[in-house]
Design a protein around this motif. Structure first.
Motif, PDB file in Angstrom:
ATOM      1  N   LEU A  58       0.736  -1.207  -0.092  1.00  0.00           N
ATOM      2  CA  LEU A  58       0.006   0.022   0.082  1.00  0.00           C
ATOM      3  C   LEU A  58       0.855   1.215  -0.142  1.00  0.00           C
ATOM      4  O   LEU A  58       0.375   2.301  -0.235  1.00  0.00           O
ATOM      5  N   ASP A  59       1.985   1.098   0.332  1.00  0.00           N
ATOM      6  CA  ASP A  59       3.161   2.196   0.217  1.00  0.00           C
ATOM      7  C   ASP A  59       3.157   2.612  -1.145  1.00  0.00           C
ATOM      8  O   ASP A  59       4.030   1.667  -1.956  1.00  0.00           O
ATOM      9  N   PRO A  60       3.118   3.739  -1.674  1.00  0.00           N
ATOM     10  CA  PRO A  60       3.207   4.260  -3.023  1.00  0.00           C
ATOM     11  C   PRO A  60       4.821   4.353  -3.331  1.00  0.00           C
ATOM     12  O   PRO A  60       5.201   4.642  -4.570  1.00  0.00           O
ATOM     13  N   SER A  61       5.529   4.717  -2.461  1.00  0.00           N
ATOM     14  CA  SER A  61       6.882   4.790  -2.455  1.00  0.00           C
ATOM     15  C   SER A  61       7.610   3.890  -3.513  1.00  0.00           C
ATOM     16  O   SER A  61       7.218   2.757  -3.510  1.00  0.00           O
ATOM     17  N   PRO A  62       8.873   4.164  -4.092  1.00  0.00           N
ATOM     18  CA  PRO A  62       9.674   3.134  -4.635  1.00  0.00           C
ATOM     19  C   PRO A  62      10.018   2.053  -3.736  1.00  0.00           C
ATOM     20  O   PRO A  62      10.023   2.238  -2.606  1.00  0.00           O
ATOM     21  N   LEU A  63      10.333   0.949  -4.156  1.00  0.00           N
ATOM     22  CA  LEU A  63      10.530  -0.250  -3.555  1.00  0.00           C
ATOM     23  C   LEU A  63      11.586  -0.059  -2.176  1.00  0.00           C
ATOM     24  O   LEU A  63      11.424  -0.369  -1.158  1.00  0.00           O
ATOM     25  N   ALA A  64      12.647   0.549  -2.645  1.00  0.00           N
ATOM     26  CA  ALA A  64      13.710   0.755  -1.797  1.00  0.00           C
ATOM     27  C   ALA A  64      13.239   1.732  -0.568  1.00  0.00           C
ATOM     28  O   ALA A  64      13.822   1.673   0.448  1.00  0.00           O
ATOM     29  N   SER A  65      12.418   2.637  -0.834  1.00  0.00           N
ATOM     30  CA  SER A  65      11.927   3.570   0.279  1.00  0.00           C
ATOM     31  C   SER A  65      10.736   2.863   0.843  1.00  0.00           C
ATOM     32  O   SER A  65      10.215   3.921   1.975  1.00  0.00           O
ATOM     33  N   ARG A  66      10.044   1.965   0.704  1.00  0.00           N
ATOM     34  CA  ARG A  66       8.909   1.424   1.447  1.00  0.00           C
ATOM     35  C   ARG A  66       9.125   1.122   2.459  1.00  0.00           C
ATOM     36  O   ARG A  66      10.074   0.388   2.854  1.00  0.00           O
ATOM     37  N   ASP A  67       8.059   1.095   3.460  1.00  0.00           N
ATOM     38  CA  ASP A  67       8.076   0.423   4.761  1.00  0.00           C
ATOM     39  C   ASP A  67       7.982  -1.098   4.813  1.00  0.00           C
ATOM     40  O   ASP A  67       7.373  -1.553   3.591  1.00  0.00           O
ATOM     41  N   ARG A 117      16.453   1.461   7.858  1.00  0.00           N
ATOM     42  CA  ARG A 117      15.636   2.763   8.042  1.00  0.00           C
ATOM     43  C   ARG A 117      14.487   2.304   8.655  1.00  0.00           C
ATOM     44  O   ARG A 117      13.841   3.106   9.615  1.00  0.00           O
ATOM     45  N   HIS A 118      13.816   1.426   8.265  1.00  0.00           N
ATOM     46  CA  HIS A 118      12.374   1.161   8.802  1.00  0.00           C
ATOM     47  C   HIS A 118      12.435   0.669  10.356  1.00  0.00           C
ATOM     48  O   HIS A 118      11.617   1.588  11.181  1.00  0.00           O
ATOM     49  N   PHE A 119      13.489   0.065  10.883  1.00  0.00           N
ATOM     50  CA  PHE A 119      13.588   0.003  12.335  1.00  0.00           C
ATOM     51  C   PHE A 119      13.999   1.003  12.962  1.00  0.00           C
ATOM     52  O   PHE A 119      13.644   1.318  14.262  1.00  0.00           O
ATOM     53  N   ARG A 120      14.778   1.981  12.352  1.00  0.00           N
ATOM     54  CA  ARG A 120      15.097   3.318  13.136  1.00  0.00           C
ATOM     55  C   ARG A 120      13.896   3.968  13.282  1.00  0.00           C
ATOM     56  O   ARG A 120      13.992   4.680  14.226  1.00  0.00           O
ATOM     57  N   GLN A 121      13.150   4.095  12.254  1.00  0.00           N
ATOM     58  CA  GLN A 121      11.766   4.886  12.438  1.00  0.00           C
ATOM     59  C   GLN A 121      11.192   4.242  13.302  1.00  0.00           C
ATOM     60  O   GLN A 121      10.256   4.999  14.394  1.00  0.00           O
TER      61      GLN A 121
END
Length: 176
Positions: free
Chosen positions: A23-32, A76-80
């Motif tokens: 559901l995240d519209p970001s490019p693959l590398a930036s998705r959650d 990045r995901h786990f830092r967030q």
């Protein structure tokens, strides 16, 4: 001399895109990460010793050529998530401090009212009931602030530590 053994968390997918939230519209590398993927990784890490070095091994059925982004995406995901948990902890402790001030104020008023009741009521059954009721009400008002300050922050602090460990773990892709 070798370092400490790494406790690996194995994730099996047919392609790397399955790891990420569709559901995240970001490019693959930036998705959650997909919530199910995150839950699996977190639950697996909770089953491992708290002092174990963690590592993530992603087994991919379809050969993946561009995998360099995966480690940074997971970190990045786990830092967030760690940042979010720290924010929840700060908010909880702030609410606990405010609740404690309110509880102390209410307790002081209840105890003062109990003392004042001695001047207005004749000694006897009703005075004792009122005094005890006010005292109990004052102490009950302290229950939640004390619960927050003594117990409720522990699980959130443990969550922050876990997310920090997951944000630092090495990530490796294995073509299956």
């Amino acid at each position: 001399m070798t370092g400490p053994a790494v406790s690996e968390i194995d994730v099996h997918v047919s392609e790397l895109g399955q790891l990420f939230d569709h559901l995240d519209p970001s490019p693959l590398a930036s998705r959650d990460l997909d919530p199910r993927t995150e839950r699996f990784i977190v639950d697996s890490a909770k089953d491992l010793p708290h002092d174990a070095a963690l590592g993530l091994v992603v087994h991919v059925e379809q050969p993946a050529t561009d995998t360099a982004f995966l480690g940074e995406a997971v970190h990045r995901h786990f830092r967030q998530q760690a940042t979010s948990a720290r924010r929840r902890l700060r908010e909880l402790l702030r609410r606990a401090r405010i609740s404690l001030l309110i509880g102390i104020a209410f307790l002081a008023v209840a105890l003062a009212a109990s003392k004042l009741a001695e001047n207005w009521l004749d000694p006897g059954g009703m005075l004792e009931v009122l005094r005890e009721s006010l005292s109990i009400a004052g102490w009950v008002a302290m229950w939640r602030p004390m619960e927050l300050l003594l117990y409720d922050w522990w699980p959130i602090r443990a969550e922050v530590r876990l997310f920090e460990r997951l944000a630092a773990m090495p990530v490796r892709v294995v073509n299956s």
